[in-house]
Design a protein around this motif. Structure first.
Motif, PDB file in Angstrom:
ATOM      1  N   GLY A  74       0.790  -1.231   0.000  1.00  0.00           N
ATOM      2  CA  GLY A  74       0.000   0.000   0.000  1.00  0.00           C
ATOM      3  C   GLY A  74       0.816   1.272   0.000  1.00  0.00           C
ATOM      4  O   GLY A  74       0.270   2.364   0.087  1.00  0.00           O
ATOM      5  N   GLY A  75       2.132   1.167  -0.069  1.00  0.00           N
ATOM      6  CA  GLY A  75       2.954   2.354  -0.208  1.00  0.00           C
ATOM      7  C   GLY A  75       2.969   3.257   1.015  1.00  0.00           C
ATOM      8  O   GLY A  75       3.472   4.369   0.964  1.00  0.00           O
ATOM      9  N   PHE A  76       2.428   2.799   2.145  1.00  0.00           N
ATOM     10  CA  PHE A  76       2.476   3.599   3.367  1.00  0.00           C
ATOM     11  C   PHE A  76       3.122   2.766   4.454  1.00  0.00           C
ATOM     12  O   PHE A  76       2.644   1.676   4.785  1.00  0.00           O
ATOM     13  N   ASP A  77       4.211   3.265   5.023  1.00  0.00           N
ATOM     14  CA  ASP A  77       4.966   2.514   6.007  1.00  0.00           C
ATOM     15  C   ASP A  77       4.411   2.803   7.397  1.00  0.00           C
ATOM     16  O   ASP A  77       4.973   3.588   8.148  1.00  0.00           O
ATOM     17  N   GLY A  78       3.304   2.160   7.714  1.00  0.00           N
ATOM     18  CA  GLY A  78       2.673   2.382   9.006  1.00  0.00           C
ATOM     19  C   GLY A  78       1.359   1.621   9.079  1.00  0.00           C
ATOM     20  O   GLY A  78       1.093   0.750   8.252  1.00  0.00           O
ATOM     21  N   ILE A  79       0.561   1.947  10.086  1.00  0.00           N
ATOM     22  CA  ILE A  79      -0.711   1.263  10.270  1.00  0.00           C
ATOM     23  C   ILE A  79      -1.846   2.292  10.307  1.00  0.00           C
ATOM     24  O   ILE A  79      -1.602   3.498  10.394  1.00  0.00           O
ATOM     25  N   GLU A  98      -8.571  -0.059   2.145  1.00  0.00           N
ATOM     26  CA  GLU A  98      -8.932  -0.057   0.727  1.00  0.00           C
ATOM     27  C   GLU A  98      -9.951  -1.147   0.428  1.00  0.00           C
ATOM     28  O   GLU A  98     -10.865  -0.950  -0.374  1.00  0.00           O
ATOM     29  N   ASN A  99      -9.799  -2.284   1.107  1.00  0.00           N
ATOM     30  CA  ASN A  99     -10.801  -3.345   0.953  1.00  0.00           C
ATOM     31  C   ASN A  99     -12.153  -2.891   1.471  1.00  0.00           C
ATOM     32  O   ASN A  99     -13.187  -3.121   0.834  1.00  0.00           O
ATOM     33  N   TYR A 100     -12.156  -2.251   2.627  1.00  0.00           N
ATOM     34  CA  TYR A 100     -13.410  -1.759   3.195  1.00  0.00           C
ATOM     35  C   TYR A 100     -14.062  -0.780   2.223  1.00  0.00           C
ATOM     36  O   TYR A 100     -15.262  -0.806   2.011  1.00  0.00           O
ATOM     37  N   MET A 101     -13.243   0.076   1.636  1.00  0.00           N
ATOM     38  CA  MET A 101     -13.773   1.065   0.705  1.00  0.00           C
ATOM     39  C   MET A 101     -14.441   0.371  -0.472  1.00  0.00           C
ATOM     40  O   MET A 101     -15.549   0.734  -0.860  1.00  0.00           O
ATOM     41  N   SER A 148     -15.772  -2.613  -0.539  1.00  0.00           N
ATOM     42  CA  SER A 148     -17.048  -3.270  -0.214  1.00  0.00           C
ATOM     43  C   SER A 148     -18.128  -2.240   0.070  1.00  0.00           C
ATOM     44  O   SER A 148     -19.306  -2.486  -0.232  1.00  0.00           O
ATOM     45  N   LEU A 149     -17.757  -1.084   0.599  1.00  0.00           N
ATOM     46  CA  LEU A 149     -18.773  -0.044   0.806  1.00  0.00           C
ATOM     47  C   LEU A 149     -19.355   0.425  -0.538  1.00  0.00           C
ATOM     48  O   LEU A 149     -20.536   0.741  -0.638  1.00  0.00           O
ATOM     49  N   GLU A 150     -18.504   0.427  -1.554  1.00  0.00           N
ATOM     50  CA  GLU A 150     -18.970   0.905  -2.852  1.00  0.00           C
ATOM     51  C   GLU A 150     -20.049   0.010  -3.442  1.00  0.00           C
ATOM     52  O   GLU A 150     -20.828   0.451  -4.281  1.00  0.00           O
ATOM     53  N   THR A 151     -20.070  -1.247  -2.993  1.00  0.00           N
ATOM     54  CA  THR A 151     -21.099  -2.149  -3.511  1.00  0.00           C
ATOM     55  C   THR A 151     -22.425  -1.958  -2.778  1.00  0.00           C
ATOM     56  O   THR A 151     -23.440  -2.489  -3.200  1.00  0.00           O
ATOM     57  N   MET A 152     -22.426  -1.193  -1.684  1.00  0.00           N
ATOM     58  CA  MET A 152     -23.667  -0.985  -0.927  1.00  0.00           C
ATOM     59  C   MET A 152     -24.404   0.232  -1.487  1.00  0.00           C
ATOM     60  O   MET A 152     -23.819   1.084  -2.145  1.00  0.00           O
ATOM     61  N   ASP A 153     -25.687   0.296  -1.174  1.00  0.00           N
ATOM     62  CA  ASP A 153     -26.500   1.420  -1.648  1.00  0.00           C
ATOM     63  C   ASP A 153     -26.004   2.728  -1.022  1.00  0.00           C
ATOM     64  O   ASP A 153     -25.646   2.781   0.149  1.00  0.00           O
ATOM     65  N   HIS A 154     -25.985   3.793  -1.810  1.00  0.00           N
ATOM     66  CA  HIS A 154     -25.423   5.057  -1.349  1.00  0.00           C
ATOM     67  C   HIS A 154     -26.159   5.645  -0.146  1.00  0.00           C
ATOM     68  O   HIS A 154     -25.586   6.417   0.600  1.00  0.00           O
ATOM     69  N   GLY A 204      -3.695 -10.072  17.195  1.00  0.00           N
ATOM     70  CA  GLY A 204      -3.837 -10.388  15.773  1.00  0.00           C
ATOM     71  C   GLY A 204      -5.090 -11.203  15.526  1.00  0.00           C
ATOM     72  O   GLY A 204      -5.348 -12.169  16.232  1.00  0.00           O
ATOM     73  N   LEU A 205      -5.878 -10.785  14.536  1.00  0.00           N
ATOM     74  CA  LEU A 205      -7.155 -11.462  14.250  1.00  0.00           C
ATOM     75  C   LEU A 205      -7.265 -11.846  12.787  1.00  0.00           C
ATOM     76  O   LEU A 205      -8.358 -11.911  12.236  1.00  0.00           O
ATOM     77  N   GLY A 206      -6.155 -12.088  12.129  1.00  0.00           N
ATOM     78  CA  GLY A 206      -6.203 -12.449  10.714  1.00  0.00           C
ATOM     79  C   GLY A 206      -6.066 -11.222   9.839  1.00  0.00           C
ATOM     80  O   GLY A 206      -4.988 -10.645   9.727  1.00  0.00           O
ATOM     81  N   PRO A 207      -7.160 -10.771   9.239  1.00  0.00           N
ATOM     82  CA  PRO A 207      -7.055  -9.629   8.335  1.00  0.00           C
ATOM     83  C   PRO A 207      -6.841  -8.294   9.043  1.00  0.00           C
ATOM     84  O   PRO A 207      -6.446  -7.313   8.414  1.00  0.00           O
ATOM     85  N   ARG A 208      -7.144  -8.232  10.340  1.00  0.00           N
ATOM     86  CA  ARG A 208      -6.966  -6.974  11.063  1.00  0.00           C
ATOM     87  C   ARG A 208      -6.459  -7.290  12.474  1.00  0.00           C
ATOM     88  O   ARG A 208      -6.261  -8.441  12.821  1.00  0.00           O
TER      89      ARG A 208
END
Lengths: 153, 153
Positions: A29-34, A54-57, A59-65, A112-116
């Motif tokens: 992701g080009g950002f050295d941090g969390i 970015e993943n969250y973003m 999936s939000l885009e697939t939801m109704d505005h 640690g919980l896997g993806p987050r």
DNA sequence: TTGTATCCCATAAATTCCCATGTTATCCCA
DNA sequence: TGGGATAACATGGGAATTTATGGGATACAA
């Protein structure tokens, strides 16, 4: 993938070492941090790499505005998130409002919980984990069926 | 697939050789090592390749995000797991808390169980295996019916 | 100025890497 | 089918590197 649980010191300047395993995960992701935000489930913090947001973003885009849930998630996660860069020693400086939200002082526990991952007040986490183990045992049968569904080792 | 039972030395630095058969199994997932966590079921460790945890992660993602059991399983599995990389000689360093959990000292026994494996205190495993054999004998008829229903072997 | 945020340096402890060695398993060839 | 050569494995010890952590010094802003 974020794994394991580590407790590190939070110093007087609000700095805390991010476990080296975790640092290795967020190298993308080009950002050295969390990225860290207050959980809306309890008084602890949630975090991940920039790639997670970015993943969250996406999936939000697939939801109704005008979906209420969509807007709530946007406000709760994106608006509340802070990008925290690593210093030379692999630490981040936790903004005071985040540390206060989670009641962090002296030490903090990375979970640690896997993806987050989550960041907890160490004492609170210790008293919480007992219940988690009990619940996990009660739900173990559901994992067994996952194992059967899930391929090789 | 993890097969057979092997007892190896646990040295003063907490290092132990992973049986070479097992090392050959975990070559996937881009991580040269194993993942180990304390068993829900008793005072021994469970382990597998990183691919096993990735399967768990994918399967958990298909469950309801606010399911209490899902969250407990996620916390209990990922938070308690440790990624252990092989050194040049095919060993891993077992963190002290895992060795303590399983009461390991001097030696430890790797038990292959197909998709995953277990790590036991060698003495405990010897006394445990007697019970296992008895149980297997009692359930022999069920294995036979599986053979009839299933494919080869 | 006063508090805050960055950056740099120092250090002790823990971890990883590297090399050496005995032992076991495997291969090869007469 | 005997060995003997060769490779793989398990294991020990020490060196080198990485981590986690504390303490300035400097720059910036309220």
């Amino acid at each position: 993938m974020f794994l394991s649980t580590t407790t590190n010191n939070l110093d007087a300047k609000g700095r805390i070492s991010v476990p080296s395993d975790f640092r290795a995960v967020v190298g993308d992701g080009g950002f050295d941090g969390i990225v860290v935000w207050p959980s809306f489930d309890g008084d602890y913090l949630e975090g991940g790499g920039i790639a997670l947001l970015e993943n969250y973003m996406r999936s939000l885009e697939t939801m109704d505005h005008y979906d209420e849930g969509r807007m709530a998630l946007q406000r709760a996660i994106f608006a509340e998130s802070r990008k925290l860069a690593f210093d030379g020693g692999g630490r981040v400086t936790l903004p005071r409002e985040l540390a206060d939200y989670a009641g962090l002082n002296g030490t903090a526990t990375f979970v640690g919980l896997g993806p987050r991952f989550e960041i907890w007040n160490s004492k609170k986490y210790e008293s919480h984990i007992g219940d988690v183990r009990r619940l996990a045992r009660e739900n173990r049968n559901r994992l067994v069926s996952l194992k059967r569904a899930g391929g090789q080792a």
